[in-house]
Design a protein around this motif. Structure first.
Motif, PDB file in Angstrom:
ATOM      1  N   GLY A 126      46.257 -14.225 -12.059  1.00 50.20           N
ATOM      2  CA  GLY A 126      45.059 -14.848 -12.612  1.00 50.20           C
ATOM      3  C   GLY A 126      44.240 -13.934 -13.500  1.00 50.20           C
ATOM      4  O   GLY A 126      43.058 -14.166 -13.711  1.00 50.20           O
ATOM      5  N   LEU A 127      44.871 -12.887 -14.035  1.00 47.10           N
ATOM      6  CA  LEU A 127      44.183 -11.974 -14.955  1.00 47.10           C
ATOM      7  C   LEU A 127      44.784 -12.002 -16.357  1.00 47.10           C
ATOM      8  O   LEU A 127      44.642 -11.050 -17.128  1.00 47.10           O
ATOM      9  N   GLY A 128      45.452 -13.090 -16.680  1.00 48.58           N
ATOM     10  CA  GLY A 128      45.874 -13.322 -18.063  1.00 48.58           C
ATOM     11  C   GLY A 128      47.018 -12.460 -18.553  1.00 48.58           C
ATOM     12  O   GLY A 128      47.071 -12.126 -19.741  1.00 48.58           O
TER      13      GLY A 128
ATOM     14  N   ALA B  96      49.655 -23.747  -9.115  1.00 51.17           N
ATOM     15  CA  ALA B  96      48.214 -23.949  -8.993  1.00 51.17           C
ATOM     16  C   ALA B  96      47.770 -25.217  -9.718  1.00 51.17           C
ATOM     17  O   ALA B  96      46.811 -25.883  -9.306  1.00 51.17           O
ATOM     18  N   ARG B  97      48.451 -25.563 -10.796  1.00 50.22           N
ATOM     19  CA  ARG B  97      48.151 -26.807 -11.523  1.00 50.22           C
ATOM     20  C   ARG B  97      48.607 -28.034 -10.733  1.00 50.22           C
ATOM     21  O   ARG B  97      47.988 -29.099 -10.805  1.00 50.22           O
ATOM     22  N   SER B  98      49.689 -27.876  -9.990  1.00 54.42           N
ATOM     23  CA  SER B  98      50.305 -29.032  -9.330  1.00 54.42           C
ATOM     24  C   SER B  98      49.425 -29.629  -8.240  1.00 54.42           C
ATOM     25  O   SER B  98      49.602 -30.791  -7.870  1.00 54.42           O
TER      26      SER B  98
ATOM     27  N   GLY C  98      40.957 -17.455 -13.177  1.00 49.94           N
ATOM     28  CA  GLY C  98      41.999 -18.322 -13.702  1.00 49.94           C
ATOM     29  C   GLY C  98      42.495 -19.266 -12.624  1.00 49.94           C
ATOM     30  O   GLY C  98      41.710 -19.896 -11.916  1.00 49.94           O
ATOM     31  N   ALA C  99      43.815 -19.320 -12.487  1.00 51.38           N
ATOM     32  CA  ALA C  99      44.409 -20.162 -11.454  1.00 51.38           C
ATOM     33  C   ALA C  99      44.580 -19.419 -10.132  1.00 51.38           C
ATOM     34  O   ALA C  99      45.090 -19.962  -9.167  1.00 51.38           O
ATOM     35  N   GLY C 100      44.133 -18.149 -10.094  1.00 51.49           N
ATOM     36  CA  GLY C 100      44.250 -17.347  -8.896  1.00 51.49           C
ATOM     37  C   GLY C 100      45.607 -16.650  -8.827  1.00 51.49           C
ATOM     38  O   GLY C 100      46.429 -16.771  -9.733  1.00 51.49           O
ATOM     39  N   PRO C 101      45.834 -15.932  -7.701  1.00 51.60           N
ATOM     40  CA  PRO C 101      45.008 -15.840  -6.500  1.00 51.60           C
ATOM     41  C   PRO C 101      43.891 -14.790  -6.558  1.00 51.60           C
ATOM     42  O   PRO C 101      43.176 -14.615  -5.596  1.00 51.60           O
ATOM     43  N   CYS C 102      43.768 -14.053  -7.705  1.00 46.86           N
ATOM     44  CA  CYS C 102      42.661 -13.104  -7.804  1.00 46.86           C
ATOM     45  C   CYS C 102      41.332 -13.821  -7.630  1.00 46.86           C
ATOM     46  O   CYS C 102      41.138 -14.924  -8.146  1.00 46.86           O
ATOM     47  N   LEU C 103      40.413 -13.169  -6.932  1.00 47.41           N
ATOM     48  CA  LEU C 103      39.044 -13.653  -6.832  1.00 47.41           C
ATOM     49  C   LEU C 103      38.142 -12.643  -7.522  1.00 47.41           C
ATOM     50  O   LEU C 103      38.325 -11.434  -7.366  1.00 47.41           O
ATOM     51  N   ILE C 104      37.181 -13.139  -8.289  1.00 46.64           N
ATOM     52  CA  ILE C 104      36.322 -12.261  -9.076  1.00 46.64           C
ATOM     53  C   ILE C 104      34.865 -12.492  -8.699  1.00 46.64           C
ATOM     54  O   ILE C 104      34.402 -13.635  -8.637  1.00 46.64           O
TER      55      ILE C 104
END
Length: 312
Positions: A97-99, A184-186, A258-264
């Motif tokens: 999720g960091l692009g 994550a989109r699904s 983004g879609a994760g799983p990173c949390l910011i």
């Protein structure tokens, strides 16, 4: 062999930024470097160091190479340059999720563009990157830096980029498991309640206004989301508990990156609470059986840029 090689540096990014689903993004101070040499003759040499070196494809499937070919095709130079030497040095974690894919796309486009004489503007590179990636929310901040607000109208991308007057720092918890954007989109619904849409519009607008004006007191409740995070929560153990722990330790708020799983988590620089926030997030993840790395980052203000240009 081509007479020149170019090294470009592209920041990692975080999309959505809470309520700005698929429209708001930011660039942060974690980077991937790409050295590109274009070859007149066919042949492809790709080496990867750092994040993803074990699973990034080093053949024609490589997203950097595909982006280079895309730009050369747009410029009508794809028959002139048929091969390349590509060296990637990655610090942005993959599928977190960091692009990471956006950095690769933007790096390939930017480097190839410089080597053919900057045929295309940054706005045109944004259009190309969006066509490759499918959406602008990560590629826009990777190109322009700072915060970006992007819209797509009849296939044309427009992007407003700005550096906030509020001095933010970013505390990112990187779990030890990947999460594909496709998965994550699904889990997202085809429709959402009107009240959730209205809530997100208000919070997204408030966030941009408060950041532009530097009015920090309006930032305490703007990072919540009702459009995607509630549905993705089951994919990330303890997500809402980690958000709560970050806030308790002094963060303005926290969101999926983004879609994760990173949390910011978003913090004010003047509070000096990043270390406490990072530890609280890491400890809460641990209580849910998840190991997580902590990065404390700043906003990147430059976006993709040239590091050096060498003649051979």
């Amino acid at each position: 062999m081509s007479s020149q090689s170019i090294t470009v540096r592209v920041p990692g990014t975080s999309a959505n930024c809470g309520p700005g689903f698929d429209s708001i993004g930011l660039a942060c101070t974690i980077y991937n470097d790409l050295e590109l040499t274009l070859l007149k003759e066919p042949g492809l040499s790709i080496t990867v160091h750092g994040e993803g070196e074990e699973n990034i494809p080093c053949d024609k499937r490589n997203i950097v190479w595909r982006s280079v070919r895309y730009l050369l095709g747009k410029a009508g130079r794809d028959k002139e340059y048929r091969g390349a030497v590509i060296r990637m040095r990655n610090h942005v974690p993959l599928s977190r999720g960091l692009g990471s894919s956006a950095t690769a796309i933007v790096a390939g486009l930017k480097a190839a563009n410089v080597l053919i004489g900057n045929r295309f503007s940054r706005r045109e590179l944004l259009q190309f990157a969006t066509e490759i990636e499918g959406h602008p929310d990560n590629v826009a901040p990777a190109i322009f830096g700072g915060f970006t607000v992007s819209t797509v109208t009849d296939g044309r991308v427009e992007c407003f980029s700005f550096m906030p007057k509020s001095r933010l720092r970013l505390v990112v918890a990187v779990p030890d498991f990947p999460l594909s954007t496709r998965k994550a989109r699904s889990v997202l619904p085809a429709q959402v309640p009107m009240k959730d849409a209205v809530r997100n519009i208000g919070k997204a607008a408030m966030m941009v206004a408060a950041l532009c004006r530097g009015n920090d007191r309006f930032l305490h409740h703007v990072f919540d989301d009702a459009l995607h995070q509630p549905y993705r929560a089951r994919l990330i153990p303890g997500m809402y508990d980690v958000f709560a722990a970050a806030r308790k330790a002094g963060a303005l708020g926290a969101s999926l990156s983004g879609a994760g799983p990173c949390l910011i988590a978003y913090t004010l620089e003047r509070r000096h609470c990043e270390e406490a926030v990072g530890k609280a997030m890491q400890d809460m993840f641990h209580r849910h059986g998840v190991r997580a790395r902590i990065f404390t980052l700043d906003l990147d203000s430059r976006g993709a840029h040239i590091v050096n240009k060498n003649n051979h």
